[in-house]
Write a protein that holds these residues in place. Structure first.
Motif, PDB file in Angstrom:
ATOM      1  N   ASN A   9       0.803  -1.215   0.000  1.00  0.00           N
ATOM      2  CA  ASN A   9       0.000   0.000   0.000  1.00  0.00           C
ATOM      3  C   ASN A   9       0.846   1.280   0.000  1.00  0.00           C
ATOM      4  N   SER A  11       1.911   2.768  -2.393  1.00  0.00           N
ATOM      5  CA  SER A  11       1.363   3.666  -3.420  1.00  0.00           C
ATOM      6  C   SER A  11       0.220   4.502  -2.845  1.00  0.00           C
ATOM      7  N   ASP A  12      -0.488   3.977  -1.824  1.00  0.00           N
ATOM      8  CA  ASP A  12      -1.527   4.767  -1.165  1.00  0.00           C
ATOM      9  C   ASP A  12      -0.912   5.975  -0.462  1.00  0.00           C
ATOM     10  N   GLY A  14       1.865   7.380  -1.236  1.00  0.00           N
ATOM     11  CA  GLY A  14       2.298   8.270  -2.308  1.00  0.00           C
ATOM     12  C   GLY A  14       1.156   9.085  -2.885  1.00  0.00           C
ATOM     13  N   ALA A  15       0.015   8.439  -3.086  1.00  0.00           N
ATOM     14  CA  ALA A  15      -1.142   9.157  -3.630  1.00  0.00           C
ATOM     15  C   ALA A  15      -1.612  10.247  -2.667  1.00  0.00           C
TER      16      ALA A  15
END
Length: 169
Positions: A9, A11-12, A14-15
């Motif tokens: 996660n 990337s979560d 990062g988002a």
């Protein structure tokens, strides 16, 4: 959250951080420390990432900076960072994402959205995360060659998040 779940996660995280970015004023960086390296020795490893981010933003701000202006080294940045608790990190990171340091009252983004996003970032890193800043109220120790700057950096020892706002008047 288990480490394997958090890695998938990342990337979560990062988002969430990227949604706070507002270049050329607000810059972010996030990631995972290399295997076997943890940030349990204060802000040293975070200062390296702050320095890398400052190097990146200086390339964009170069024409606006005074001639001879230079950014502090990573070790100098480390000495400029003071600890914050999680609640203070939420408050300050929200202000840096939403409010313009150069023109007070000028909004960079909706403060409620910024607070919700920052709260999720702090929760993602967890209760054991450490948080650092160069700001003390309305005063600060500059980590860039810009006239105005503010940074909040946090880590749970495995993952990190950095947000910095810069500006010139």
């Amino acid at each position: 959250m288990k480490s394997s779940e958090r890695a998938s996660n990342l990337s979560d995280l990062g988002a969430l951080l990227t949604s706070l970015s507002n270049r050329p004023v607000v810059f972010v960086r996030y990631g995972r420390f290399p295997d076997g390296i943890t940030s349990d020795r204060g802000p040293a490893l975070l200062a390296d990432h702050v320095h890398d981010l400052v190097t990146e933003l200086h390339r964009l701000w170069k024409r606006h900076l005074s001639s001879g202006s230079d950014r502090p080294s990573a070790s100098e940045i480390e000495t400029l960072l003071d600890p914050l608790d999680a609640d203070a990190a939420v408050d300050l990171m929200t202000r840096l994402a939403a409010d313009n340091l150069v023109w007070p009252g000028s909004k960079l983004m909706d403060p409620e959205i910024a607070r919700h996003t920052v709260t999720r970032i702090v929760e993602w890193l967890g209760a054991g995360a450490t948080w650092w800043t160069n700001r003390q109220g309305n005063a600060w120790d500059p980590v860039t060659a810009c006239t105005f700057d503010g940074v909040v950096a946090g880590s749970d020892g495995e993952y990190f998040a950095v947000l910095i706002q810069v500006g010139e008047d």
